[in-house]
Design a protein around this motif. Structure first.
Motif, short mmCIF file in Angstrom:
data_model
loop_
_atom_site.label_atom_id
_atom_site.label_comp_id
_atom_site.label_asym_id
_atom_site.label_seq_id
_atom_site.Cartn_x
_atom_site.Cartn_y
_atom_site.Cartn_z
N PRO A 96 0.81 -1.40 -0.03
CA PRO A 96 -0.12 -0.23 0.00
C PRO A 96 0.82 1.25 -0.02
CG PRO A 96 -0.02 -1.15 2.20
CD PRO A 96 0.51 -2.15 1.27
N PRO A 97 0.61 2.28 -1.02
CA PRO A 97 1.14 3.57 -0.84
C PRO A 97 1.02 4.01 0.39
CG PRO A 97 -0.02 3.34 -2.61
CD PRO A 97 -0.60 2.17 -1.82
N GLY A 98 2.25 4.78 0.88
CA GLY A 98 2.09 5.40 2.43
C GLY A 98 2.27 4.36 3.52
N GLY A 99 2.39 3.18 3.15
CA GLY A 99 2.64 2.04 4.24
C GLY A 99 4.07 2.19 4.87
N GLN A 100 4.09 1.68 6.24
CA GLN A 100 5.30 1.90 6.90
C GLN A 100 6.04 0.34 6.89
OE1 GLN A 100 5.92 4.82 7.75
NE2 GLN A 100 3.79 5.10 6.99
N VAL A 101 7.43 0.44 6.85
CA VAL A 101 8.29 -0.60 6.64
C VAL A 101 9.31 -0.84 7.66
CG1 VAL A 101 7.91 -0.41 4.21
CG2 VAL A 101 9.81 0.63 5.23
N MET A 102 9.70 -1.93 7.75
CA MET A 102 11.01 -2.22 8.47
C MET A 102 11.91 -3.20 7.47
SD MET A 102 12.19 -1.57 11.50
CE MET A 102 13.77 -1.49 11.50
N SER A 103 13.16 -2.45 7.26
CA SER A 103 14.02 -3.44 6.56
C SER A 103 15.12 -3.84 7.48
CB SER A 103 14.56 -2.38 5.44
OG SER A 103 15.54 -1.53 5.90
N GLU A 104 16.29 -4.44 6.82
CA GLU A 104 17.16 -5.04 7.54
C GLU A 104 18.00 -3.91 8.35
OE1 GLU A 104 19.53 -6.37 4.33
OE2 GLU A 104 18.32 -8.10 3.90
#
Length: 371
Positions: free
Chosen positions: A287-295
């Protein structure tokens, strides 16, 4: 009597020569001293008289200069002024804007990506040093929102030819003087800022309970054991009420483990979208504007007084071999975002899910669509 009167007005040839020599000496001396008296002249004639001659004397080079083009409408929170070199390059440029479109343009131009600014202003001044100059961002509680419902801010930028990485007390005072004058004459309602007597020193690492700027709660989350041994400490690197706040979690040696920052205002939306899409491999349909957690970094968001707020955690500055995993960074981000939202009275807090996405680079293929 007439002849006598005439004789009183006659000046002998040697006297004329002496007078001319005196005038030449005075003119030459005045020209040689021009760099010394120029700042006083400019203080009374540029930037609506808001700047101190002593500060200008510390900043302007000792060379022939001229007043820059001036556009002053302080009643509406707008000012452009400065001092130029003879070839029309600026030696000092001061710009103040309160129109929301101009504010967004100026800040988005500085932060095409939310790169980390340097916090050279002392505590109590909501400012920072970006790549394009010294910035002060003030909230204007006494100015009505615009027709689109956007809050009014006063953004002051000062650019010149000095040590841009550190700033000097004079350059910081010039920025504060312009900001104070514009805030007062525009009816902004922002509190008057203190004139800095020094540039900010490197902030000290302190126990989490004394962290301030929203640094305390993240450091009280469940953390892995410090590689250097001993307790974790925090470093607050900005004023707690600034448009951009920043703090870091460090070990007992001062090595950084994680960095946390908060960005306030609708102008932050586009930089954070670019940051996420350019650095995280997301699945199709995310989803656009969704929040993420990457490495090694993550984002969260909220709404504060009707505007956007974005929160970020990053472990990319940690020493090689000590970089935290995304699953270790996520609790820090969650605690930081919650504390910041409570501190600023924000709502609609959006946190990243538990999935850890891989880091990405522009041009890399996206992940398969989530089922």
């Amino acid at each position: 009597m007439a002849a006598a009167g005439w004789r009183k007005r006659v000046v002998s040839g040697p006297a004329v020569v002496a007078v001319v020599l005196v005038l030449v000496v005075l003119a030459g001396g005045g020209y040689a001293a021009k760099p010394l008296w120029q700042p006083w002249w400019y203080a009374s004639r540029v930037c609506a008289g808001l700047l101190s001659a002593d500060d200008l004397a510390d900043v302007l080079p000792a060379e022939q200069l001229k007043a820059g083009r001036e556009e002053a409408d302080l009643a509406h929170g707008r000012l452009r002024c400065g001092v130029d070199t003879p070839d029309d390059h600026f030696s000092l440029l001061v710009e103040v804007d309160s129109d929301p479109d101009e504010v967004d343009r100026r800040l988005q131009g500085e932060f095409a990506l939310p790169t980390v600014p340097r916090f050279v202003f002392p505590a109590g001044i909501p400012g920072f040093q970006g790549d394009l100059g010294h910035y002060i961002v003030q909230e204007c509680p006494d100015l009505r929102r615009d027709s689109l419902g956007r809050k009014r801010r006063l953004v002051t930028r000062v650019t010149g030819r000095w040590d841009e990485k550190r700033g000097t007390p004079a350059t910081l005072r010039i920025a504060v003087s312009a900001a104070n004058g514009a805030a007062e004459r525009s009816g902004c309602g922002a509190p008057r800022l203190p004139l800095p007597q020094r540039a900010a020193l490197h902030p000290k690492a302190v126990p989490p309970a004394r962290g301030g700027a929203g640094c305390g709660r993240p450091a009280r989350t469940r953390l892995p054991e410090s590689p250097a041994g001993g307790p974790w400490r925090v470093v607050a690197r900005s004023d707690a009420h600034a448009a951009i706040t920043r703090c870091a979690l460090v070990d007992r040696t001062g090595a950084e483990y994680a960095e946390l920052s908060a960005w306030y205002g609708d102008w932050t939306d586009e930089p954070f979208r670019t940051l996420i899409t350019g650095n995280v491999r997301l699945p199709r349909g995310f989803p656009p504007g969704g929040q993420v957690m990457s490495e090694d970094f993550g984002t969260a968001a909220a709404r504060c007084a009707g505007e956007s707020a974005h929160y970020e955690v990053s472990g990319s500055r940690a020493p090689e071999g000590r970089r935290p995993a995304g699953r270790e960074l996520r609790p820090l981000l969650v605690a930081f975002a919650r504390e910041q939202a409570e501190r600023r009275g924000c709502d609609r807090l959006a946190l990243p899910g538990k999935r850890i996405f891989p880091n990405g680079r522009p041009g890399e293929p996206v992940l398969p669509e989530e089922g």
